[in-house]
Design a protein around this motif. Structure first.
Motif, PDB file in Angstrom:
ATOM      1  N   ALA A 260       0.821  -1.211   0.000  1.00 44.75           N
ATOM      2  CA  ALA A 260       0.000   0.000   0.000  1.00 44.75           C
ATOM      3  C   ALA A 260       0.857   1.264   0.000  1.00 44.75           C
ATOM      4  CB  ALA A 260      -0.930   0.001   1.214  1.00 44.75           C
TER       5      ALA A 260
ATOM      6  N   GLN B  64       2.488   1.685  -3.486  1.00 48.85           N
ATOM      7  CA  GLN B  64       1.572   2.079  -4.558  1.00 48.85           C
ATOM      8  C   GLN B  64       1.048   3.490  -4.393  1.00 48.85           C
ATOM      9  OE1 GLN B  64      -1.381  -0.804  -5.761  1.00 48.85           O
ATOM     10  NE2 GLN B  64      -2.901   0.781  -6.200  1.00 48.85           N
TER      11      GLN B  64
ATOM     12  N   THR C 199      -5.027  -2.019  -0.750  1.00 47.77           N
ATOM     13  CA  THR C 199      -5.102  -1.503  -2.124  1.00 47.77           C
ATOM     14  C   THR C 199      -6.422  -1.907  -2.783  1.00 47.77           C
ATOM     15  OG1 THR C 199      -3.827  -3.471  -2.778  1.00 47.77           O
ATOM     16  CG2 THR C 199      -2.609  -1.401  -2.527  1.00 47.77           C
TER      17      THR C 199
END
Length: 303
Positions: free
Chosen positions: A105, A108, A230
């Motif tokens: 997470a 990204q 995500t």
């Protein structure tokens, strides 16, 4: 004249460490590429040399003695240090090589979107990003830097505070328009709540977040349960409900208008994001430049 260190046979010590770590002579033999009998002989040689047993031999299994536990702990620490040193001195002498680890997470949503800026400032540095939620030991790996969320108390590296975080409900613009009036935390439980299921004790879920406002999560809620954060944010972006937004992770999505913060109610996290660097390894010039860049772009407080 410096006295020679009194060490047990290193071949025997290697076999012992493998057998202790794997709790099996057979598995140790497979790892070392020798026979089970060879491992057994080396362990027996070590026990004869030291004068006491390393293992309690039971039916189809082995257990370490107390002295065995003490020795294997020291052996593993020494082997980890040797492995890290070998990795350091044998890797390509390239000052621009940098390996960074972070959670999926964080990579990204925060790290990767900012990497183009770093690369423009430091075009000579080749980056390798390792994304995994289970963080490897930084001392015994080829990582230069790890970014972790927690309390900063990790034995394998030196942790420096990057920033803390806060959590609040988020959803898409379309969902907000169709959901109707949502002003307080108590209003949220009437709507689909998107959760990500995790065993990570540092993570804040809906039950804990709502409890901060004296709201109980109903036993029967409707919404979506995801395996990864995500996925939960992706579902919120697609208008499937309301997710918990960690400001440091969803900040860019809020600025882009792809997500909106539903209420002013926020919960400060107990833990924070830290930069972790190896204690026993020399810090490269590339790592120093990256740490300086991080310090420049990150605000240590949420203001």
């Amino acid at each position: 004249m410096v006295a020679r260190r009194k060490l047990p046979p290193l071949t025997a010590l290697t076999a012992f460490e493998a057998a202790a770590r794997l709790a099996s002579f057979t598995k140790a033999a497979s790892e070392l590429g020798v026979t089970q009998a060879a491992v057994s002989r080396q362990v027996h040689l070590l026990e004869e040399t030291l004068g006491f047993p390393m293992f309690i031999r039971l039916h189809r299994r082995i257990e370490l003695t107390e002295k065995g536990k003490t020795l294997v702990s020291a052996a593993q620490e020494a082997f980890d240090l040797i492995a890290a040193s070998v990795s350091e001195i044998t890797k390509e002498d390239h000052v621009g090589e940098l390996t960074i680890a972070a959670s999926v997470a964080f990579s990204q949503f925060w790290l990767l979107p900012r990497m183009p800026d770093f690369s423009r400032e430091h075009p000579d540095i080749n980056l390798r990003i390792v994304t995994q939620d289970s963080m490897p030991n930084i001392e015994s790996s080829d990582l230069d830097i790890a970014i972790r969320f927690g309390n900063g108390m990790w034995s394998d590296g030196q942790a420096e505070l990057l920033f803390d975080d806060e959590i609040f409900p988020v959803c898409s613009q379309d969902f907000m328009r169709t959901a109707g009036k949502i002003e307080a935390p108590a209003d949220l439980v009437a709507h689909p709540l998107i959760a990500n299921v995790t065993s990570d004790q540092t993570w804040t879920g809906w039950s804990e977040w709502l409890a901060a406002f004296s709201v109980e999560l109903p036993k029967k809620t409707f919404g979506l349960r995801c395996s990864f954060y995500t996925e939960a944010i992706s579902a919120a972006l697609n208008g499937q409900g309301i997710a918990l937004g960690w400001r440091r992770l969803v900040e860019d999505l809020l600025l882009q208008g792809r997500l909106v913060q539903l209420t002013d109610a926020t919960v400060k996290t107990r833990n924070a994001y830290f930069v972790v660097i190896p204690k026993r390894r020399r810090q490269s010039e590339a790592a120093r430049q990256f740490l300086a860049w991080l310090g420049k772009i990150s605000d240590p407080s949420l203001g």
